[in-house]
Design a protein around this motif. Structure first.
Motif, PDB file in Angstrom:
ATOM      1  N   LEU A 103       2.476   5.479   7.782  1.00 25.03           N
ATOM      2  CA  LEU A 103       1.155   5.055   7.350  1.00 25.03           C
ATOM      3  C   LEU A 103       0.780   3.777   8.077  1.00 25.03           C
ATOM      4  N   VAL A 107      -3.604   0.868   4.985  1.00 21.85           N
ATOM      5  CA  VAL A 107      -3.875   2.093   4.243  1.00 21.85           C
ATOM      6  C   VAL A 107      -4.587   1.769   2.929  1.00 21.85           C
ATOM      7  N   GLN A 108      -5.499   2.628   2.533  1.00 22.61           N
ATOM      8  CA  GLN A 108      -6.175   2.467   1.252  1.00 22.61           C
ATOM      9  C   GLN A 108      -5.162   2.643   0.115  1.00 22.61           C
ATOM     10  N   ASP A 111      -4.529   6.170  -1.029  1.00 24.45           N
ATOM     11  CA  ASP A 111      -3.791   6.966  -0.055  1.00 24.45           C
ATOM     12  C   ASP A 111      -2.313   6.592  -0.044  1.00 24.45           C
ATOM     13  N   ASP A 114      -0.806   8.186  -3.155  1.00 25.13           N
ATOM     14  CA  ASP A 114      -0.704   9.632  -2.967  1.00 25.13           C
ATOM     15  C   ASP A 114       0.421   9.971  -2.007  1.00 25.13           C
ATOM     16  N   ALA A 115       0.565   9.194  -0.930  1.00 30.01           N
ATOM     17  CA  ALA A 115       1.619   9.448   0.054  1.00 30.01           C
ATOM     18  C   ALA A 115       2.996   9.330  -0.575  1.00 30.01           C
TER      19      ALA A 115
END
Length: 223
Positions: A103, A107-108, A111, A114-115
């Motif tokens: 990533l 990164v948001q 996100d 979620d990752a």
């Protein structure tokens, strides 16, 4: 189940920011922090996290070597490489070392969360389109040895004909849905085949399958 996360970065402010983001999620728990790769490897053996968020460039042992050691010594622990650039040698080296994805550091929050959940389920966080770009950019770095020669052992000897077809899709960075459409199979069937392929070839995830294909000269031909 709570997902246990270890944060590894030589910048305390970044670690603090990631900790705040993860602390807001009821199913995520930050169990420790490390400022270099050597400390990360040591803490993995003590804290037994599920996920390691790993910086690349750190003093002492870098994140690539730490990822390699963690993959060897604690194969159930999955690592997500955090890199400054979208496609670079650090991300690729990290994936080859055993990371389950990478990533960007900016990164948001959603996100990132979620990752972590995706990787904890055993999948990878690199989208197939990104995988294709990444491997296209760095394919020249992988030696094309004699494994394609007829006299060499077949690296896919353990796979059935159907699994070879599915593997060809994996090697091209296709999604399960794209493979299913290509081979006229259901998504569930493809998912089952992918699981068997990874198990038979002793690969951690589909990203490792793509790298395996390049390393064995399988990327330029249908299996």
């Amino acid at each position: 189940m709570t997902i246990r996360v270890l944060l590894v970065d030589d910048q305390p402010l970044l670690r603090h920011g990631f900790r705040l983001v993860l602390a807001a999620e009821p199913d995520l728990e930050v169990v420790g922090e490390a400022g270099d790769g050597g400390e990360a490897v040591r803490l993995v053996s003590i804290l037994h996290p599920d996920i390691v968020l790993m910086d690349v460039r750190m003093p002492g042992m870098d994140g690539i070597e730490a990822t390699r050691l963690i993959a060897d010594e604690a194969p159930l622990v999955r690592t997500i490489i955090l890199t400054t650039y979208d496609i670079d040698q650090y991300a690729f080296s990290g994936l080859r070392a055993g990371a389950s994805g990478f990533l960007l550091k900016d990164v948001q929050s959603a996100d990132l969360v979620d990752a972590i959940r995706v990787v904890a389920r055993g999948d990878a966080v690199v989208a197939p389109s990104t995988t294709r770009r990444l491997l296209t950019a760095f394919a020249h770095r992988i030696p094309a040895d004699a494994t394609t020669d007829a006299e060499q052992p077949d690296p896919l000897a353990s796979l059935t004909d159907r699994e070879r077809g599915v593997f060809a899709g994996l090697a091209s960075g296709l999604t399960n849905a794209e493979i299913a459409d290509d081979l006229s199979l259901s998504d569930a069937t493809v998912k089952t085949h992918v699981g068997h392929i990874l198990s038979k070839l002793d690969l951690r995830d589909r990203i490792q399958a793509v790298i395996f294909a390049y390393e064995n000269g399988l990327n330029s031909r249908r299996a």
